[in-house]
Design an enzyme around this catalytic site. Sequence first.
Site: not given
Ligand SMILES: Cc1ncc(COP(=O)(O)O)c(C=O)c1O
Ligand SMILES: Nc1ccccc1C(=O)C[C@H](N)C(=O)O
Length: 395
Positions: A113, A182, A207-208, A354
Amino acid sequence: MTDFTATRRAFHLPQGITYLDGNSLGPMPVAARDRVARMMADEWSEMLITGWNKAGWYVQPRKVGDRIARLIGAGPGQVVMGDTLSIKVFQALSAALALRPGRRVILSDSGNFPSDLYVAQGLAHSLGAELRVVAPEAVEAAITDDLAVLMLTEVDYRTGRRHDMDALTARAHDAGALALWDLAHSAGAVDVDLTAADADFAVGCTYKYLNGGPGAPAFIWTHPRHADAAQPILQGWMGHDAPFAFDPDYRPATGVERMRVGTPPVIALAALDAALDVWDDVSLADLRARSIVLTQAFIAGVEASCPDVTLNSPRDPALRGSQVSFCHPQGYAVMQALIAAGIVGDFRAPDVLRFGFAPLYNDLDDVERAVDGLARILRDGSWNDERFHQRAAVT
Ligand SMILES: Cc1ncc(COP(=O)(O)O)c(C=O)c1O
Ligand SMILES: Nc1ccccc1C(=O)C[C@H](N)C(=O)O
């Protein structure tokens, strides 16, 4: 046997919606709404500042961490909650680097990510370290003896590809490196076992698939062999050994609690704690089995009725998490049309449709509705409408 009819009933799933986006934001557990309302009425309003002790707000990050530990193969006292996942990636990566003095290479993959890669780039820049990014399938061969940290997201956010955590961690250790995982797309989605994998650090969001709600706090796990040696780097007062001594000098708390930074998000933790109740009688083996049934049925259904899309996920369920993606050159518009028809997945650039399958609340009827909806939209071309091409700020 886990009763998935009961777990589905624990969620508020809006009428007329087939929700396949729990890999981005899980739906609301009904108990979370009630718990937050109760927390506001009984705790914040009545207890005021005394809630930190009386209602246990201060110890909540560790207590909730213990509940998550069971879902990721960790022991009690090894997980703590707080901050966002990006911050927890920073803490784990910086601590891991500090445990390998003399080595400066971080290895990750191009499917990671972006936020994880950005954090690593920032750290590499400030420390004079090097971030190497290779294709996901090239990771194993790229584990060399100069590596400090292998930093991977177990399940790829776009393709759903699942790395072999046990094998790659062992390879990293053979090369003298540490392994940081992660679990954003793994926790609550697949049968994670950090202890069996002998990983060093792990982080994830809630939150997922853990359904803690938008902005729910992240978690961090430190293997017990590092817990009292890891330097938090981001040294906040709530990770101090005695925060209320107000000592001007930092002294880390024992164990993973040193990874706390500042004041915990108490209201969000109340929602998450209620969301975790749903997991009490869930077996991870049952969860994984159901995830495979759902994702296999979806792939078979789409491939039989949607000739315009191509599978973008591993076909072998052993190599896949709990999400499936397909490519279509006009993926954005196709997904918007699907969402307008009540089937909610999401789009990831450049062309990825997705679909997340959360065994707690998704069932084979959801799979059937999603397959039928996608087939219809692709067949009748209704996606090719002006309004489905307008890009939203958040996708
Ligand atoms: C693999 C991964 N790492 C990091 C993040 C970012 O996390 P955050 O926005 O909570 O910092 C996400 C999703 O947003 C993710 O899917
Ligand atoms: N935290 C978010 C806030 C707003 C929109 C998306 C996210 C996601 O978490 C995206 C996710 N990490 C993704 O795998 O696309």
